[in-house]
Design a protein around this motif. Structure first.
Motif, mmCIF file in Angstrom:
data_model
loop_
_atom_site.group_PDB
_atom_site.id
_atom_site.type_symbol
_atom_site.label_atom_id
_atom_site.label_comp_id
_atom_site.label_asym_id
_atom_site.label_seq_id
_atom_site.Cartn_x
_atom_site.Cartn_y
_atom_site.Cartn_z
ATOM 1 N N VAL B 28 -34.034 23.007 -19.550
ATOM 2 C CA VAL B 28 -33.286 23.288 -18.323
ATOM 3 C C VAL B 28 -34.000 22.755 -17.083
ATOM 4 C CG1 VAL B 28 -32.000 25.255 -19.212
ATOM 5 C CG2 VAL B 28 -34.264 25.623 -18.202
ATOM 6 N N ILE B 29 -35.017 21.914 -17.266
ATOM 7 C CA ILE B 29 -35.698 21.315 -16.113
ATOM 8 C C ILE B 29 -35.441 19.812 -16.123
ATOM 9 C CG2 ILE B 29 -37.889 21.067 -14.873
ATOM 10 C CD1 ILE B 29 -38.975 23.408 -16.363
ATOM 11 N N ALA B 30 -35.200 19.249 -14.953
ATOM 12 C CA ALA B 30 -35.048 17.796 -14.827
ATOM 13 C C ALA B 30 -35.572 17.394 -13.455
ATOM 14 C CB ALA B 30 -33.588 17.393 -14.974
ATOM 15 N N LEU B 31 -35.762 16.108 -13.277
ATOM 16 C CA LEU B 31 -36.197 15.641 -11.964
ATOM 17 C C LEU B 31 -34.977 15.562 -11.045
ATOM 18 C CD1 LEU B 31 -38.828 12.859 -12.661
ATOM 19 C CD2 LEU B 31 -39.146 15.305 -12.391
ATOM 20 N N ASP B 32 -35.203 15.946 -9.809
ATOM 21 C CA ASP B 32 -34.142 15.954 -8.802
ATOM 22 C C ASP B 32 -34.082 14.566 -8.162
ATOM 23 O OD1 ASP B 32 -32.506 16.337 -6.689
ATOM 24 O OD2 ASP B 32 -33.631 18.007 -5.796
ATOM 25 N N MET B 33 -33.131 13.745 -8.615
ATOM 26 C CA MET B 33 -33.076 12.371 -8.127
ATOM 27 C C MET B 33 -32.474 12.268 -6.723
ATOM 28 S SD MET B 33 -34.622 11.277 -10.627
ATOM 29 C CE MET B 33 -34.776 9.507 -10.538
ATOM 30 N N GLU B 34 -31.975 13.383 -6.188
ATOM 31 C CA GLU B 34 -31.361 13.374 -4.857
ATOM 32 C C GLU B 34 -32.396 13.552 -3.750
ATOM 33 O OE1 GLU B 34 -27.491 13.962 -4.527
ATOM 34 O OE2 GLU B 34 -27.886 12.711 -6.309
ATOM 35 N N HIS B 35 -33.535 14.110 -4.125
ATOM 36 C CA HIS B 35 -34.519 14.439 -3.093
ATOM 37 C C HIS B 35 -35.858 13.775 -3.358
ATOM 38 C CE1 HIS B 35 -31.628 17.777 -2.705
ATOM 39 N NE2 HIS B 35 -31.894 17.635 -1.420
ATOM 40 N N LEU B 36 -36.649 13.636 -2.300
ATOM 41 C CA LEU B 36 -38.017 13.158 -2.413
ATOM 42 C C LEU B 36 -38.956 14.201 -1.829
ATOM 43 C CD1 LEU B 36 -37.678 9.452 -1.250
ATOM 44 C CD2 LEU B 36 -38.197 10.221 -3.545
ATOM 45 N N MET B 45 -36.787 20.281 -10.957
ATOM 46 C CA MET B 45 -35.917 21.384 -10.526
ATOM 47 C C MET B 45 -35.235 22.002 -11.748
ATOM 48 S SD MET B 45 -32.583 19.337 -9.065
ATOM 49 C CE MET B 45 -31.569 20.758 -8.846
ATOM 50 N N LEU B 46 -34.769 23.241 -11.566
ATOM 51 C CA LEU B 46 -34.017 23.916 -12.613
ATOM 52 C C LEU B 46 -32.587 23.401 -12.549
ATOM 53 C CD1 LEU B 46 -34.932 26.156 -14.543
ATOM 54 C CD2 LEU B 46 -33.960 27.810 -12.963
ATOM 55 N N ILE B 47 -32.053 22.886 -13.664
ATOM 56 C CA ILE B 47 -30.724 22.291 -13.596
ATOM 57 C C ILE B 47 -29.653 23.146 -14.241
ATOM 58 C CG2 ILE B 47 -31.334 19.845 -13.415
ATOM 59 C CD1 ILE B 47 -30.952 19.804 -16.549
ATOM 60 N N ASP B 48 -30.052 24.149 -14.981
ATOM 61 C CA ASP B 48 -29.051 24.879 -15.741
ATOM 62 C C ASP B 48 -29.495 26.327 -15.883
ATOM 63 O OD1 ASP B 48 -26.765 25.212 -17.148
ATOM 64 O OD2 ASP B 48 -27.219 23.746 -18.714
ATOM 65 N N PRO B 62 -49.870 19.965 -14.108
ATOM 66 C CA PRO B 62 -51.218 19.632 -13.663
ATOM 67 C C PRO B 62 -51.466 19.968 -12.198
ATOM 68 C CG PRO B 62 -50.103 17.728 -14.646
ATOM 69 C CD PRO B 62 -49.068 18.746 -14.359
ATOM 70 N N ASP B 63 -50.430 20.237 -11.442
ATOM 71 C CA ASP B 63 -50.618 20.451 -10.012
ATOM 72 C C ASP B 63 -50.323 21.874 -9.567
ATOM 73 O OD1 ASP B 63 -51.342 17.720 -8.864
ATOM 74 O OD2 ASP B 63 -49.739 17.290 -10.265
ATOM 75 N N ALA B 64 -50.173 22.776 -10.513
ATOM 76 C CA ALA B 64 -49.923 24.191 -10.210
ATOM 77 C C ALA B 64 -48.821 24.327 -9.168
ATOM 78 C CB ALA B 64 -51.211 24.887 -9.759
ATOM 79 N N ALA B 65 -47.749 23.555 -9.348
ATOM 80 C CA ALA B 65 -46.668 23.528 -8.367
ATOM 81 C C ALA B 65 -45.577 24.531 -8.681
ATOM 82 C CB ALA B 65 -46.063 22.127 -8.308
ATOM 83 N N ILE B 66 -45.625 25.127 -9.874
ATOM 84 C CA ILE B 66 -44.502 25.949 -10.324
ATOM 85 C C ILE B 66 -44.854 27.432 -10.260
ATOM 86 C CG2 ILE B 66 -42.903 26.397 -12.228
ATOM 87 C CD1 ILE B 66 -43.416 23.587 -13.229
ATOM 88 N N THR B 67 -43.969 28.206 -9.644
ATOM 89 C CA THR B 67 -44.074 29.658 -9.687
ATOM 90 C C THR B 67 -42.954 30.139 -10.603
ATOM 91 O OG1 THR B 67 -44.763 29.586 -7.394
ATOM 92 C CG2 THR B 67 -44.248 31.739 -8.287
ATOM 93 N N VAL B 68 -43.300 31.003 -11.551
ATOM 94 C CA VAL B 68 -42.316 31.457 -12.527
ATOM 95 C C VAL B 68 -42.007 32.932 -12.297
ATOM 96 C CG1 VAL B 68 -41.781 31.624 -14.988
ATOM 97 C CG2 VAL B 68 -43.307 29.831 -14.178
#
Lengths: 255, 78
Positions: B28-36, B45-48, B62-68
């Motif tokens: 359910v995760i994919a790259l958001d091609m609309e944003h930079l 981003m979460l897609i579903d 690797p960048d500790a960017a995600i909060t769950v």
């Protein structure tokens, strides 16, 4: 009543800066595991890290605790001095393979021989990342790098060095293990090993080293996922994962 | 019913390496091609629907960017 609870958030031991690592570089994962362990043990305030020369040369910017920068390869020597002067602090080095297994070979071996009470995090990605992908002592036989374009020929360039096995033969070493960062299960195992390595130091049990097999997507010229697959498929067979030395008192530790 | 979860990706840290995209067991995760992101990457981003809050994406990031986040059925204590 249903509430949302935080399952995971960025560790406190990190500063709010972005890292300079390439996308998908497992240096970030290794940094994160160290930061999580320092948070869990509550030792951030007394931790002193020693940064190497290599890709992780700017590690002092990313950790929210005291950090010093050592001369190339000399991190274990510097950590020895710091630990002897400030025995109550938690001192660890974070070194890559160019730093630890090449120029700093003497320092790491003698730190282990003296049984210095420090923790060493060793990142093995089989290549010199910072300088542009040259052959490292840990480069696999036949592996193409910018300085071994025909593949590493062991007849003329020698054999890769297995640091965990080597340090495990030294009496002063209390804990020497190899883990990998190529999939979630192994990342979790790596974190447990790092935790144990810090517990060894907290209890004054001597020298502890964790070797982490790591990926370098940029210099291996792979996508981040392909680079991790390379680690899982190729590197793990040359560098078997496992516990190479766990002293009996360390084995008895409940972490 | 499985517990629902969600993730929050910090665009300051995310470098679009897509390791979380590959690792997500629910896909359910994919790259958001609309944003930079400010660094110029397409962030994850979460897609579903279907996130269980297992935190495997955070384990590989690797960048500790995600909060769950995950739903908890704890009763409110006063």
């Amino acid at each position: 009543m249903i509430e949302m609870e935080v399952v995971y958030s960025r560790p406190e031991s990190f500063t709010p800066t972005t890292t300079h690592y390439c996308p998908g570089c497992t240096h970030g994962t290794a940094h994160r595991l160290v930061a999580e362990v320092l948070d869990e043990m509550g030792i951030r305030e007394k931790a002193i890290g020693v940064a190497p020369v290599g890709c992780s040369v700017f590690a002092y910017d990313y950790f929210n605790h005291d950090f010093v920068e050592a001369a190339h390869g000399r991190a274990p020597a510097m950590a020895t001095g710091i630990k002897r002067v400030r025995p109550n602090n938690t001192v660890y080095t974070y070194q890559g393979d160019g730093d630890l297994a090449s120029i700093g070979m003497a320092e790491i071996v003698h730190a282990a021989i003296r049984g210095e009470n420090i923790t060493v995090i060793f990142i093995n990605n089989a290549i010199y990342g910072m300088t542009g992908g040259q052959m490292a002592p840990t480069t696999l036989p036949g592996m193409r790098t910018t300085s071994s374009p025909g593949g590493r020929d062991v007849e003329t360039m020698g054999y890769p060095v297995r640091m965990s096995e080597m340090l495990s033969t030294i009496d002063g070493t209390s804990y020497a293990v190899r883990r990998s960062l190529h999939n979630p299960a192994n990342v979790r195992k790596s974190k447990k090993a790092i935790r144990r390595a810090f517990e060894v130091q907290e209890r004054g049990m001597g020298f502890a080293m964790v070797e982490l097999l790591s990926s370098c997507p940029t210099n291996l010229k792979f996508t981040p996922q392909q680079a991790l697959d390379f680690v899982g498929d190729q590197m793990v067979s040359y560098y078997p994962l496992g516990d190479y030395k766990v002293a009996p008192e360390v084995k008895a530790l409940k972490v | 019913m499985a517990l629902k979860g969600t993730i929050e990706v910090n665009h300051k840290y995310c470098k679009g390496c897509s390791l979380c995209v590959e690792a997500c067991p629910q896909n359910v995760i994919a790259l958001d091609m609309e944003h930079l992101t400010p660094k110029g990457y397409h962030p994850a981003m979460l897609i579903d629907e279907g996130c269980t809050g297992c935190a495997i994406c955070a384990v590989v990031c690797p960048d500790a960017a995600i909060t769950v986040y995950r739903e908890s059925r704890k009763k409110k204590t006063k």
